[in-house]
Design a protein around this motif. Sequence first.
Motif, PDB file in Angstrom:
ATOM      1  N   THR A 176     -11.500 -11.173  -9.610  1.00 31.34           N
ATOM      2  CA  THR A 176     -12.270 -10.205  -8.826  1.00 31.34           C
ATOM      3  C   THR A 176     -11.681 -10.015  -7.440  1.00 31.34           C
ATOM      4  O   THR A 176     -11.543  -8.882  -6.948  1.00 31.34           O
ATOM      5  N   PHE A 177     -11.329 -11.110  -6.809  1.00 30.17           N
ATOM      6  CA  PHE A 177     -10.742 -11.063  -5.462  1.00 30.17           C
ATOM      7  C   PHE A 177      -9.470 -10.221  -5.459  1.00 30.17           C
ATOM      8  O   PHE A 177      -9.285  -9.329  -4.626  1.00 30.17           O
ATOM      9  N   ASN A 178      -8.576 -10.475  -6.404  1.00 32.95           N
ATOM     10  CA  ASN A 178      -7.313  -9.750  -6.433  1.00 32.95           C
ATOM     11  C   ASN A 178      -7.486  -8.301  -6.874  1.00 32.95           C
ATOM     12  O   ASN A 178      -6.794  -7.412  -6.367  1.00 32.95           O
ATOM     13  N   ASP A 179      -8.416  -8.048  -7.789  1.00 31.34           N
ATOM     14  CA  ASP A 179      -8.684  -6.653  -8.180  1.00 31.34           C
ATOM     15  C   ASP A 179      -9.188  -5.847  -6.989  1.00 31.34           C
ATOM     16  O   ASP A 179      -8.788  -4.693  -6.781  1.00 31.34           O
ATOM     17  N   GLN A 180     -10.077  -6.454  -6.208  1.00 28.46           N
ATOM     18  CA  GLN A 180     -10.613  -5.754  -5.041  1.00 28.46           C
ATOM     19  C   GLN A 180      -9.537  -5.488  -4.003  1.00 28.46           C
ATOM     20  O   GLN A 180      -9.464  -4.386  -3.432  1.00 28.46           O
ATOM     21  N   MET A 181      -8.687  -6.459  -3.765  1.00 28.82           N
ATOM     22  CA  MET A 181      -7.615  -6.290  -2.765  1.00 28.82           C
ATOM     23  C   MET A 181      -6.604  -5.260  -3.236  1.00 28.82           C
ATOM     24  O   MET A 181      -6.117  -4.430  -2.461  1.00 28.82           O
ATOM     25  N   ALA A 182      -6.263  -5.278  -4.526  1.00 31.76           N
ATOM     26  CA  ALA A 182      -5.316  -4.301  -5.064  1.00 31.76           C
ATOM     27  C   ALA A 182      -5.890  -2.896  -4.996  1.00 31.76           C
ATOM     28  O   ALA A 182      -5.180  -1.935  -4.658  1.00 31.76           O
ATOM     29  N   ALA A 183      -7.169  -2.766  -5.297  1.00 29.34           N
ATOM     30  CA  ALA A 183      -7.813  -1.450  -5.234  1.00 29.34           C
ATOM     31  C   ALA A 183      -7.846  -0.920  -3.808  1.00 29.34           C
ATOM     32  O   ALA A 183      -7.637   0.283  -3.568  1.00 29.34           O
ATOM     33  N   ALA A 184      -8.106  -1.810  -2.844  1.00 32.96           N
ATOM     34  CA  ALA A 184      -8.134  -1.386  -1.444  1.00 32.96           C
ATOM     35  C   ALA A 184      -6.772  -0.872  -0.992  1.00 32.96           C
ATOM     36  O   ALA A 184      -6.674   0.135  -0.295  1.00 32.96           O
ATOM     37  N   ARG A 185      -5.717  -1.567  -1.417  1.00 31.94           N
ATOM     38  CA  ARG A 185      -4.373  -1.131  -1.035  1.00 31.94           C
ATOM     39  C   ARG A 185      -3.980   0.153  -1.759  1.00 31.94           C
ATOM     40  O   ARG A 185      -3.300   1.003  -1.187  1.00 31.94           O
ATOM     41  N   ALA A 186      -4.401   0.294  -2.998  1.00 32.75           N
ATOM     42  CA  ALA A 186      -4.070   1.491  -3.765  1.00 32.75           C
ATOM     43  C   ALA A 186      -4.702   2.736  -3.160  1.00 32.75           C
ATOM     44  O   ALA A 186      -4.178   3.841  -3.280  1.00 32.75           O
ATOM     45  N   GLY A 187      -5.845   2.547  -2.496  1.00 27.50           N
ATOM     46  CA  GLY A 187      -6.560   3.666  -1.913  1.00 27.50           C
ATOM     47  C   GLY A 187      -6.035   4.094  -0.558  1.00 27.50           C
ATOM     48  O   GLY A 187      -6.537   5.061   0.021  1.00 27.50           O
TER      49      GLY A 187
END
Length: 255
Positions: free
Chosen positions: A243-254
Amino acid sequence: MQTTGNTLLVTGGGSGIGRALAEAFLALGNEVIIAGRRESVLKEVVEANPGLHYAVLDTCDPASTQRVAEQLIARYPKLNAVIHCAGIMRGESLRAGATELEATVATNLLGPIRLDGLLLPHFLKQPHAAIVTVSSGLAFVPLALTPSYCAIKAAVHSYSQSLRYQLKDTAVNVHELVPPYVQTELMGERQANDPHAMPLKAFIDEVMGILQRSPDADEILVERVKPLRFAEVNGGYAQFFQTFNDQMAAARAGE
C-alpha cells in the motif's frame, strides 16, 4: 545524548535537518561546528548564526576526512559528539541500472563509518560523548522508487546497533535518529514544499524534546515515523509495504 555542554560536529550542516539541528543545539549553548563540501553555503549559515563554526569536509574523500578530523580534534579539544546528517537520495529505475550508486554509498554509509573511526579514539577520552547516526523510516519499509538509498539506510541501522554494542561499556553513547518524510530539499524543491511531508521545524522540535526527556534513547523516533519503524512488529507488513509503495508511485505518476 546530553543537549547541553557539548562540542558538537554536524555533517551536512549547510542545509535541511543538519542545519536545523546545528541551530537548535547552538541555541542551547553548545559549541557547534557544521561541516559540508560547499564552503559558500557553510559561510552563509555561520553568518546567520553568530557563534557557529564551520569546516569544509568531503566525507566521500578518505584523505579529506582524515585531514579534517585531525584538524578538528586539534582545534576543538573538547569535541565530544557528532551527528551524521550528510546524505543524498536519488530515485532509481533498476531496469536501467542503479544511478549514482557509488556516491550514495560513500556519502550515506562509508563516510559516517570512516569518520567515526577517526573520532572515536578522541571521544573515548572524554567524560561523555555521543555519536548520532541518521537512518530513515525507509530503512524499515523501503520506498521502491529509491532502492539503493533505502538499502543503505538499513545498513546504517545495522551498523548503529553493532557500534552501540561495542561501546556499551564506555562513556560514548550511540543514538540512531530515524526521520520520516520531512520538508527538506533532500530530493529537491518538491519535497521541501510537499504538504504530505513533516514540517522541518516540527520535526526538530520533537527531536529535541525527545533528547531532553530521554537522553539515553537508543533510537530517536518522532511519532510520524513509528508506523514505518514498527510495521513488521505490528503485523501485516506485506500489505503495508504494498500500500505504501502503491500510494507513493501513484503520487509520482500524477506529477
